[in-house]
Design a protein around this motif. Structure first.
Motif, PDB file in Angstrom:
ATOM      1  N   UNK A 272       0.964  -1.104  -0.002  1.00 43.36           N
ATOM      2  CA  UNK A 272      -0.102   0.072   0.215  1.00 43.36           C
ATOM      3  C   UNK A 272       0.789   1.249  -0.081  1.00 43.36           C
ATOM      4  N   UNK A 273       1.896   1.195   0.727  1.00 42.28           N
ATOM      5  CA  UNK A 273       2.861   2.503   0.918  1.00 42.28           C
ATOM      6  C   UNK A 273       3.362   2.430  -0.406  1.00 42.28           C
ATOM      7  N   UNK A 274       4.032   1.459  -1.124  1.00 41.40           N
ATOM      8  CA  UNK A 274       4.542   1.768  -2.368  1.00 41.40           C
ATOM      9  C   UNK A 274       3.691   2.160  -3.382  1.00 41.40           C
ATOM     10  N   UNK A 275       2.355   1.797  -3.469  1.00 45.46           N
ATOM     11  CA  UNK A 275       1.586   2.261  -4.532  1.00 45.46           C
ATOM     12  C   UNK A 275       1.241   3.542  -3.944  1.00 45.46           C
ATOM     13  N   UNK A 276       1.194   4.014  -2.905  1.00 44.01           N
ATOM     14  CA  UNK A 276       0.706   5.544  -2.505  1.00 44.01           C
ATOM     15  C   UNK A 276       1.806   6.485  -2.869  1.00 44.01           C
ATOM     16  N   UNK A 277       2.995   6.006  -2.390  1.00 40.28           N
ATOM     17  CA  UNK A 277       4.218   6.883  -3.329  1.00 40.28           C
ATOM     18  C   UNK A 277       4.342   7.011  -4.727  1.00 40.28           C
ATOM     19  N   UNK A 278       4.088   5.915  -5.395  1.00 41.22           N
ATOM     20  CA  UNK A 278       4.064   5.984  -6.676  1.00 41.22           C
ATOM     21  C   UNK A 278       2.810   6.654  -7.441  1.00 41.22           C
ATOM     22  N   UNK A 279       1.915   6.804  -6.568  1.00 42.33           N
ATOM     23  CA  UNK A 279       0.653   7.672  -7.029  1.00 42.33           C
ATOM     24  C   UNK A 279       1.478   9.214  -7.033  1.00 42.33           C
ATOM     25  N   UNK A 280       2.042   9.670  -6.261  1.00 44.86           N
ATOM     26  CA  UNK A 280       2.625  11.213  -6.049  1.00 44.86           C
ATOM     27  C   UNK A 280       3.924  11.033  -7.111  1.00 44.86           C
ATOM     28  N   UNK A 281       4.768  10.281  -7.245  1.00 44.68           N
ATOM     29  CA  UNK A 281       5.950  10.192  -7.875  1.00 44.68           C
ATOM     30  C   UNK A 281       6.034   8.810  -8.714  1.00 44.68           C
ATOM     31  N   UNK A 282       5.584   8.706  -9.916  1.00 38.61           N
ATOM     32  CA  UNK A 282       5.305   7.593 -10.788  1.00 38.61           C
ATOM     33  C   UNK A 282       6.873   7.188 -11.144  1.00 38.61           C
ATOM     34  N   UNK A 283       7.739   7.952 -11.271  1.00 35.50           N
ATOM     35  CA  UNK A 283       9.257   7.516 -11.746  1.00 35.50           C
ATOM     36  C   UNK A 283      10.066   7.078 -10.456  1.00 35.50           C
ATOM     37  N   UNK A 284       9.427   6.927  -9.216  1.00 30.95           N
ATOM     38  CA  UNK A 284      10.506   6.956  -8.195  1.00 30.95           C
ATOM     39  C   UNK A 284       9.846   5.518  -7.290  1.00 30.95           C
ATOM     40  N   UNK A 285      10.467   4.524  -7.716  1.00 31.04           N
ATOM     41  CA  UNK A 285      10.094   3.315  -6.917  1.00 31.04           C
ATOM     42  C   UNK A 285      10.499   3.302  -5.495  1.00 31.04           C
ATOM     43  N   UNK A 286       9.903   3.428  -4.423  1.00 31.29           N
ATOM     44  CA  UNK A 286      10.420   3.366  -3.226  1.00 31.29           C
ATOM     45  C   UNK A 286      11.069   2.095  -2.690  1.00 31.29           C
ATOM     46  N   UNK A 287      12.057   2.142  -1.955  1.00 28.48           N
ATOM     47  CA  UNK A 287      12.709   1.130  -1.295  1.00 28.48           C
ATOM     48  C   UNK A 287      12.289   1.085  -0.028  1.00 28.48           C
ATOM     49  N   UNK A 288      12.408  -0.274   0.670  1.00 25.67           N
ATOM     50  CA  UNK A 288      11.711  -0.641   2.066  1.00 25.67           C
ATOM     51  C   UNK A 288      12.733   0.003   2.781  1.00 25.67           C
ATOM     52  N   UNK A 289      12.459   0.465   3.984  1.00 26.83           N
ATOM     53  CA  UNK A 289      13.057   0.867   5.209  1.00 26.83           C
ATOM     54  C   UNK A 289      13.751  -0.173   5.891  1.00 26.83           C
ATOM     55  N   UNK A 290      15.040  -0.144   6.239  1.00 27.81           N
ATOM     56  CA  UNK A 290      15.253  -1.200   7.171  1.00 27.81           C
ATOM     57  C   UNK A 290      14.903  -1.052   8.766  1.00 27.81           C
ATOM     58  N   UNK A 291      14.415  -2.165   9.132  1.00 28.63           N
ATOM     59  CA  UNK A 291      14.056  -2.196  10.696  1.00 28.63           C
ATOM     60  C   UNK A 291      14.912  -2.863  11.635  1.00 28.63           C
TER      61      UNK A 291
END
Length: 291
Positions: A272-291
């Motif tokens: 869901x977070x990845x899809x939401x981010x891509x909605x705002x920035x279609x050219x930037x695929x987000x990378x998971x944060x390390x926990x």
């Protein structure tokens, strides 16, 4: 089980207020001011490849090990004009048995014009006997955008039957300038009702849920989020469920996720977070944060 205050001679309320302020400095978002008394603790801001230009990632931590009966904790976050911030937690927050008291936690975010705020918290874990009230209060200026993800899990290792806990949650989304009236989402359940609320249809063991909110999203965001969750649910090893609602008049998308275990919930909220981010920035695929 009902939510109520503990006797004065049994628990002493721990009222603590913390503040964070972010601002744009050239091409970067910086943490301009902070006040984080115990039990609040933060890391330094990080920059990640694949993020919007200048975004700062900050991990929220606790030095007390959990959310305890009598706690009354508040965090106020200010995001300045054109700043980009990703706030996340180091891990889930545990809420042990309250023994007659209620733990309260409030997060307030005020975001200025042109900003992007991502508040992506790991789910709160309610142990048997816990009683918790949480509030997420977000105020957006015109042109501000937000991704909000918050969740809940029940935990009773090695014990039969459902967790007997109490939980009350309020999400309030407001806009300055009078463009829209506020959006308020309230959830509350206790004991058997809480267990039932977190039991997916056809399931036997209640476990985990999350709420996802996008504000200021572009027109293709509902379809993007729906497709991402459909794919993630279909790939889940155990039964999981998700639903998406588009409140077009307010420019808000609301999604609910139910999962039978923490790992599945994590995969679904990440999608869901990845899809939401891509909605705002279609050219930037987000990378998971390390926990």
């Amino acid at each position: 089980m009902t939510l109520h205050a503990a006797p004065a001679d049994f628990l002493t309320a721990r009222r603590v207020a913390a503040q964070l302020s972010f601002r744009r400095a050239g091409r970067r978002t910086v943490l301009g001011a902070q006040h984080t008394p115990h039990p609040f603790h933060i890391t330094r801001p990080f920059a990640h490849d694949g993020d919007p230009d200048g975004m700062a990632t900050l991990y929220l931590q606790s030095s007390s090990g959990g959310l305890y009966a009598g706690d009354d904790l508040s965090l106020d976050v200010t995001v300045g004009p054109d700043a980009a911030v990703h706030l996340t937690t180091q891990a889930s927050t545990v809420a042990p048995g309250a023994r007659g008291g209620t733990a309260r936690q409030r997060t307030a975010i005020t975001a200025a014009a042109g900003s992007l705020t991502e508040y992506v918290a790991d789910p709160l874990i309610l142990f048997d006997g816990a009683a918790v009230e949480t509030t997420l209060d977000v105020t957006l200026a015109p042109g501000a955008r937000a991704i909000l993800i918050d969740g809940l899990m029940l935990h009773r290792p090695g014990a039969p039957g459902p967790v007997d806990a109490a939980w009350r949650s309020t999400l309030r989304l407001a806009w300055t300038g009078g463009a829209h009236g506020p959006l308020v989402d309230r959830q509350a359940a206790a004991g058997a009702a809480l267990a039932a609320a977190l039991t997916p249809p056809g399931g036997t063991a209640p476990f985990a849920m999350a709420t996802v909110v996008l504000a200021g999203a572009p027109p293709d965001a509902p379809a993007r989020l729906t497709d991402a969750l459909d794919t993630a649910v279909a790939a889940a090893p155990l039964r999981a469920f998700a639903g998406v609602t588009h409140l077009a008049g307010k420019g808000v998308i609301l999604a609910r996720i139910a999962a039978p275990d923490g790992a599945t919930l994590t995969r679904l909220t990440a999608a869901a977070w990845s899809a939401a981010r891509l909605s705002f920035h279609p050219d930037l695929r987000p990378r998971p944060r390390r926990k």
